[in-house]
Design a protein around this motif. Structure first.
Motif, PDB file in Angstrom:
ATOM      1  N   LEU A 172       0.817  -1.209   0.000  1.00  9.65           N
ATOM      2  CA  LEU A 172       0.000   0.000   0.000  1.00  9.65           C
ATOM      3  C   LEU A 172       0.851   1.260   0.000  1.00  9.65           C
ATOM      4  N   LEU A 173       1.894   1.282   0.803  1.00  9.97           N
ATOM      5  CA  LEU A 173       2.744   2.469   0.841  1.00  9.97           C
ATOM      6  C   LEU A 173       3.559   2.622  -0.436  1.00  9.97           C
ATOM      7  N   LEU A 174       3.906   1.513  -1.065  1.00 10.06           N
ATOM      8  CA  LEU A 174       4.582   1.586  -2.361  1.00 10.06           C
ATOM      9  C   LEU A 174       3.670   2.243  -3.391  1.00 10.06           C
ATOM     10  N   LEU A 175       2.403   1.864  -3.382  1.00 11.70           N
ATOM     11  CA  LEU A 175       1.442   2.473  -4.298  1.00 11.70           C
ATOM     12  C   LEU A 175       1.204   3.941  -3.971  1.00 11.70           C
ATOM     13  N   ALA A 176       1.154   4.249  -2.696  1.00 14.68           N
ATOM     14  CA  ALA A 176       0.812   5.611  -2.288  1.00 14.68           C
ATOM     15  C   ALA A 176       1.934   6.598  -2.581  1.00 14.68           C
ATOM     16  N   PHE A 177       3.176   6.226  -2.264  1.00 12.02           N
ATOM     17  CA  PHE A 177       4.269   7.184  -2.333  1.00 12.02           C
ATOM     18  C   PHE A 177       5.290   6.882  -3.423  1.00 12.02           C
ATOM     19  N   ARG A 178       5.074   5.781  -4.152  1.00 12.23           N
ATOM     20  CA  ARG A 178       5.961   5.460  -5.266  1.00 12.23           C
ATOM     21  C   ARG A 178       7.422   5.553  -4.820  1.00 12.23           C
ATOM     22  N   SER A 179       7.723   4.848  -3.757  1.00 14.15           N
ATOM     23  CA  SER A 179       9.055   4.829  -3.178  1.00 14.15           C
ATOM     24  C   SER A 179       9.286   3.458  -2.588  1.00 14.15           C
ATOM     25  N   VAL A 180      10.531   2.983  -2.662  1.00 14.12           N
ATOM     26  CA  VAL A 180      10.877   1.689  -2.085  1.00 14.12           C
ATOM     27  C   VAL A 180      11.218   1.816  -0.604  1.00 14.12           C
ATOM     28  N   LEU A 181      11.929   2.881  -0.248  1.00 17.39           N
ATOM     29  CA  LEU A 181      12.436   3.005   1.110  1.00 17.39           C
ATOM     30  C   LEU A 181      11.384   3.475   2.109  1.00 17.39           C
ATOM     31  N   ILE A 182      10.446   4.305   1.681  1.00 15.59           N
ATOM     32  CA  ILE A 182       9.417   4.788   2.611  1.00 15.59           C
ATOM     33  C   ILE A 182       8.583   3.631   3.168  1.00 15.59           C
ATOM     34  N   PRO A 183       8.108   2.688   2.339  1.00 15.29           N
ATOM     35  CA  PRO A 183       7.383   1.548   2.907  1.00 15.29           C
ATOM     36  C   PRO A 183       8.218   0.728   3.883  1.00 15.29           C
TER      37      PRO A 183
ATOM     38  N   ALA B 198      -0.432   2.473  21.894  1.00 15.40           N
ATOM     39  CA  ALA B 198      -0.003   2.322  20.503  1.00 15.40           C
ATOM     40  C   ALA B 198       0.002   3.661  19.783  1.00 15.40           C
ATOM     41  N   VAL B 199      -1.029   4.470  19.990  1.00  9.69           N
ATOM     42  CA  VAL B 199      -1.084   5.791  19.351  1.00  9.69           C
ATOM     43  C   VAL B 199       0.024   6.686  19.891  1.00  9.69           C
ATOM     44  N   LEU B 200       0.242   6.647  21.197  1.00 10.42           N
ATOM     45  CA  LEU B 200       1.289   7.464  21.805  1.00 10.42           C
ATOM     46  C   LEU B 200       2.653   7.139  21.207  1.00 10.42           C
ATOM     47  N   PHE B 201       3.006   5.867  21.178  1.00 13.43           N
ATOM     48  CA  PHE B 201       4.310   5.470  20.643  1.00 13.43           C
ATOM     49  C   PHE B 201       4.419   5.772  19.154  1.00 13.43           C
ATOM     50  N   ASP B 202       3.364   5.450  18.410  1.00 17.59           N
ATOM     51  CA  ASP B 202       3.459   5.583  16.960  1.00 17.59           C
ATOM     52  C   ASP B 202       3.438   7.036  16.509  1.00 17.59           C
ATOM     53  N   ALA B 203       2.524   7.824  17.061  1.00 16.60           N
ATOM     54  CA  ALA B 203       2.395   9.202  16.603  1.00 16.60           C
ATOM     55  C   ALA B 203       3.588  10.050  17.025  1.00 16.60           C
ATOM     56  N   PHE B 204       3.932  10.016  18.314  1.00 19.19           N
ATOM     57  CA  PHE B 204       4.917  10.962  18.824  1.00 19.19           C
ATOM     58  C   PHE B 204       6.357  10.465  18.741  1.00 19.19           C
ATOM     59  N   VAL B 205       6.565   9.157  18.814  1.00 17.78           N
ATOM     60  CA  VAL B 205       7.938   8.646  18.751  1.00 17.78           C
ATOM     61  C   VAL B 205       8.298   8.216  17.333  1.00 17.78           C
ATOM     62  N   VAL B 206       7.463   7.373  16.730  1.00 20.16           N
ATOM     63  CA  VAL B 206       7.805   6.822  15.416  1.00 20.16           C
ATOM     64  C   VAL B 206       7.566   7.827  14.303  1.00 20.16           C
ATOM     65  N   ARG B 207       6.324   8.305  14.146  1.00 22.68           N
ATOM     66  CA  ARG B 207       5.986   9.136  12.975  1.00 22.68           C
ATOM     67  C   ARG B 207       6.498  10.565  13.086  1.00 22.68           C
ATOM     68  N   MET B 208       6.515  11.128  14.305  1.00 25.19           N
ATOM     69  CA  MET B 208       6.902  12.534  14.437  1.00 25.19           C
ATOM     70  C   MET B 208       8.345  12.716  14.904  1.00 25.19           C
ATOM     71  N   THR B 209       9.056  11.617  15.116  1.00 24.62           N
ATOM     72  CA  THR B 209      10.458  11.725  15.515  1.00 24.62           C
ATOM     73  C   THR B 209      11.351  10.853  14.637  1.00 24.62           C
ATOM     74  N   LEU B 210      11.150   9.547  14.690  1.00 25.02           N
ATOM     75  CA  LEU B 210      12.022   8.652  13.931  1.00 25.02           C
ATOM     76  C   LEU B 210      11.828   8.802  12.427  1.00 25.02           C
ATOM     77  N   MET B 211      10.576   8.983  11.998  1.00 30.78           N
ATOM     78  CA  MET B 211      10.316   9.053  10.561  1.00 30.78           C
ATOM     79  C   MET B 211      10.978  10.265   9.902  1.00 30.78           C
ATOM     80  N   PRO B 212      10.817  11.505  10.396  1.00 30.01           N
ATOM     81  CA  PRO B 212      11.521  12.621   9.751  1.00 30.01           C
ATOM     82  C   PRO B 212      13.039  12.511   9.870  1.00 30.01           C
ATOM     83  N   ALA B 213      13.528  11.938  10.991  1.00 23.82           N
ATOM     84  CA  ALA B 213      14.978  11.765  11.127  1.00 23.82           C
ATOM     85  C   ALA B 213      15.495  10.797  10.066  1.00 23.82           C
ATOM     86  N   GLY B 214      14.790   9.695   9.861  1.00 22.39           N
ATOM     87  CA  GLY B 214      15.207   8.728   8.849  1.00 22.39           C
ATOM     88  C   GLY B 214      15.140   9.297   7.442  1.00 22.39           C
ATOM     89  N   MET B 215      14.118  10.078   7.137  1.00 27.07           N
ATOM     90  CA  MET B 215      13.994  10.666   5.803  1.00 27.07           C
ATOM     91  C   MET B 215      15.089  11.692   5.557  1.00 27.07           C
TER      92      MET B 215
END
Length: 749
Positions: free
Chosen positions: A542-553, A676-693
């Motif tokens: 699904l993420l491959l289809l959405a963002f047309r990227s290999v690394l983001i998924p 799950a929302v706490l860890f995913d939203a604030f740690v994974v998506r709003m911290t680790l994800m922009p750092a990795g990108m």
């Protein structure tokens, strides 16, 4: 998709009266159908655990002992004589027999045993119990039947006895309480602070009422035709409420952004649905597919929960795409507000005009400035929190895990102290002696062999059916129903199946509620890995289809797995180990409800993809408009941080509202989803994800050319919308600029 949704949004805005009338009519019609079907319910049940030994044995009991209501609810009424007396004394005995007589005549009761006749009196003579069997399952026990049970118990107490009750007949269906509504109230306050307008804050709550209302009424209608487990509607409500408010919030925020850019209200509504609405469709589909995917595991309970919640989410998505722009039409420019501030993240919409960076932008700049350090700290933190997950034990909550002040817990403790803990969870060995030369001898030999096993407290004499070819042997374990020793005893009995069959010609199988719980936990545990594999594969596609990227998924999936692991760790620490009991109010530790891991995997996947889609969509939009990769991450995060933070706080509030319930299962689900929302939203998506990108730079958008030619263009960021027209203009993005070379073109620019 963006163009179609843009047109749908404008049409809904223009035809707002028609759209509102249609949705209200559908809500009323669904309610009428549910009410009509509930009056003439013809619900059809199904096996609880197909393919397990305990279910096969239960089905055999239904066939060979038709007079026994095997699926009926039960209540265990425990009596204790006053200090210095015994139950067999004239006064206490008369009181016990009076209560048992009243129970036998109560509505829906098939049988109420007399403790003096069955020998269910303790050695010291002070404690005894009556087994009350109902002719209907627990979910069908009426209020009148429960009132009769309560009245009989009160009569025994008035006679001087201590009387407590356990069993599922006493448990009403889980309902919203005042404490659980607190979560919705907090969500409303967050909306007011985030949007700065009572009108704007009210719109997501209105759409949630309509969407979730239709979903729950639909579940009630289906439940009148097919028996659904009691958790199906509660989980649909829990998840539907949270995502419906979030999806509506995303569209309202984008609409306000378009208005601030100078667009007319109708155009702003169309563009909001075309852009944020595209992300809503994608995020909603991920939740629906993940939940509906539970049905492939072949476990009816999971199928019911998954399809009920998935159907509600489908309605919620449609409401967000059509009713929300219609309501925006009614609200007009009153939907705008001066903004608010929460957790230091939100600033008013004119913050950019003053040249001051928002807290969201400052956080993104901090994270992307030292991405390696941020990734290391974040991953280690989640890893440490996940450590207790290695001790995860699955089970089903029973009266032994109830709060200490409840009658169920007091009844459980009284029985355990007077008769041993195993009496709260007896096993039933079914002896199919139809092929034996001497059925009675075969059943007696079975009872003898089982009685010689360790961890057995007592074995009752075999009870035969009318034909005399099948017997039930009740086995009382030495340990409680949730103890590991009881699991080992069930395994030991089953290991002797071949020996017993060779000796006697009889086939034995173990069942009873305790064995059903053990088999259920084993089946859920076995299904977890394949389902997790399905979800991980789904995320990648699904993420491959959405963002047309290999690394983001790949990055998103790794982050999702970190969220799941950390959530499991937190759940084990709080509910199984008893950490933070003074804060959480968890009085009794217990194995984790066996439905939880699989439901967490499915639900948290959908929630994780919500935040992934809404944050990365804005980053990709910036990148597609020509912004450098690093700045695109910061700019996209700055745009999305406010709405994602508000959405996450709303979800956590709703879920923690369920955590305030006294029902342990609701507490468990509420805490788990909030964590799950706490860890995913604030740690994974709003911290680790922009750092990795930021660390990967331009390569994060790489896609092989051949794969690019094969994949369809989902365009969830809406770059094909020409400003103000909603038409696609080749080679130009929504600002009139040409997209950056390679942005979504299938190769590394």
């Amino acid at each position: 998709m963006a163009t179609f949704l843009y047109r749908l949004g404008r049409w809904s805005y223009r035809r707002r009266r028609l759209v509102l009338a249609l949705w209200l009519a559908l809500l009323a019609a669904t309610g009428a159908v549910a009410a009509a079907l509930s009056e003439e319910s013809t619900a059809i049940g199904s096996s609880v655990l197909p393919g397990t030994e305990s279910q096969r044995a239960l089905d055999l009991v239904k066939e060979r002992f038709p007079e026994q209501p095997v699926d009926g609810a039960s209540a265990r009424v425990v009596f204790a004589a006053p200090e210095g007396q015994e139950l067999d004394d004239p006064g206490p005995r008369q009181a016990v027999e009076s209560v048992v007589g009243s129970l036998g005549e109560a509505p829906q009761v098939a049988y109420a045993s007399d403790p003096f006749q069955t020998g269910a009196v303790s050695e010291d003579g002070r404690v005894g119990y009556s087994e009350v069997t109902y002719a209907v399952p627990g979910e069908d026990v009426t209020d009148d039947a429960r009132d009769a049970l309560t009245s009989a118990v009160e009569a025994g107490r008035d006679a001087g006895l201590t009387v407590e009750v356990g069993g599922d007949a006493l448990e009403p269906q889980p309902e919203l309480s005042v404490l659980e509504i607190v979560g919705v109230v907090i969500a409303g306050l967050v909306l007011i602070v985030a949007l700065g307008s009572f009108v704007a804050a009210g719109l997501p709550l209105l759409t949630a009422f309509v969407g979730v209302g239709i979903g729950l009424l639909g579940i009630a209608a289906v439940g009148s035709l097919v028996t659904l487990n009691r958790d199906a509607a509660v989980l649909a409500l829990m998840l539907g409420l949270a995502v419906s408010i979030d999806y509506a919030l995303f569209i309202v925020m984008r609409h306000r952004s378009e208005l601030a850019a100078g667009r007319e209200p109708e155009e702003a509504a169309g563009r909001a649905v075309g852009t944020a609405g595209s992300a809503v469709v994608f995020a909603g589909l991920t939740v629906i597919i993940a939940l509906a995917g539970l049905s492939v595991l072949g476990i009816p309970l999971l199928t019911e929960d998954g399809l009920a919640a998935a159907g509600t989410i489908a309605v919620v998505v449609l409401v967000a795409l059509t009713l929300m722009p219609a309501l925006l039409g009614f609200a007009g420019r009153r939907v705008t507000g001066r903004g608010g501030r929460i957790l230091g993240v939100f600033r008013g919409p004119d913050a950019a005009a003053t040249g001051r960076p928002t807290a969201g932008r400052r956080w993104a700049e901090l994270v992307t400035r030292r991405p390696r350090s941020v990734l290391l700290i974040g991953v280690l933190t989640l890893g440490v929190i996940a450590l207790p997950a290695a001790d995860l034990r699955l089970g089903i909550p029973d009266d032994g895990t109830a709060a200490e002040h409840t009658t169920q817990r007091r009844a459980y403790d009284m029985l355990a102290e007077s008769f041993g803990p195993g009496v709260n969870g007896p096993l039933v060995t079914v002896v199919d002696a139809a092929g034996a030369d001497d059925p009675r001898a075969a059943a007696e030999r079975t009872a003898e062999l089982i009685g010689g096993l360790p961890r057995v407290a007592a074995v009752a004499p075999p009870a035969f059916n009318e034909q005399g070819d099948t017997a039930l042997v009740e086995v009382t374990p030495a340990a409680g129903p949730a103890a590991e020793e009881t699991e080992e005893l069930v395994a030991a009995i089953r290991e002797r199946t071949d020996r017993i069959e060779d000796e006697t010609g009889a086939v034995i199988e173990v069942t009873g509620q305790t064995a059903l719980d053990i088999d259920s936990s084993a089946k859920m545990g076995d299904a977890l890995r394949p389902y997790l594999s399905i979800i991980v594969g789904l995320a990648l596609v699904l993420l491959l289809l959405a963002f047309r990227s290999v690394l983001i998924p790949v990055k998103a999936t790794i982050g999702y797995l970190l969220t799941v692991a950390a959530t499991f760790g937190a759940v084990v620490a709080v509910f199984q180990w008893g950490w933070l009991s003074g804060i959480t109010g968890i009085e009794q530790t217990a194995p984790i409800y066996n439905l939880l891991p699989i439901l967490l995997v499915g639900m948290s996947f959908g929630l994780a993809m919500d935040y992934q889609v809404f944050l990365v969509t804005r980053m990709r939009e910036e990148y597609a408009h020509g912004t450098a990769p690093g700045e695109a991450v910061v700019a996209g995060f700055a745009h999305g941080a406010r709405v994602v933070t508000a959405a996450a706080v709303i979800m956590i509030s709703v879920f923690l509202g369920f955590f305030l319930s006294e029902d342990l299962a609701l507490k468990l689900f509420g805490f788990t989803l909030a964590a799950a929302v706490l860890f995913d939203a604030f740690v994974v998506r709003m911290t680790l994800m922009p750092a990795g990108m930021a660390l990967l730079g331009r390569s994060v958008w790489w896609l092989p050319r051949r794969l690019d030619r094969v994949l369809p263009h989902a365009d969830i960021e809406g770059v094909r919308l020409q400003a103000g027209t909603g038409t696609a203009t080749p080679g130009n993005d929504e600002t009139g600029r040409r997209p950056r070379a390679g942005a979504g073109s299938g190769h590394l620019p």
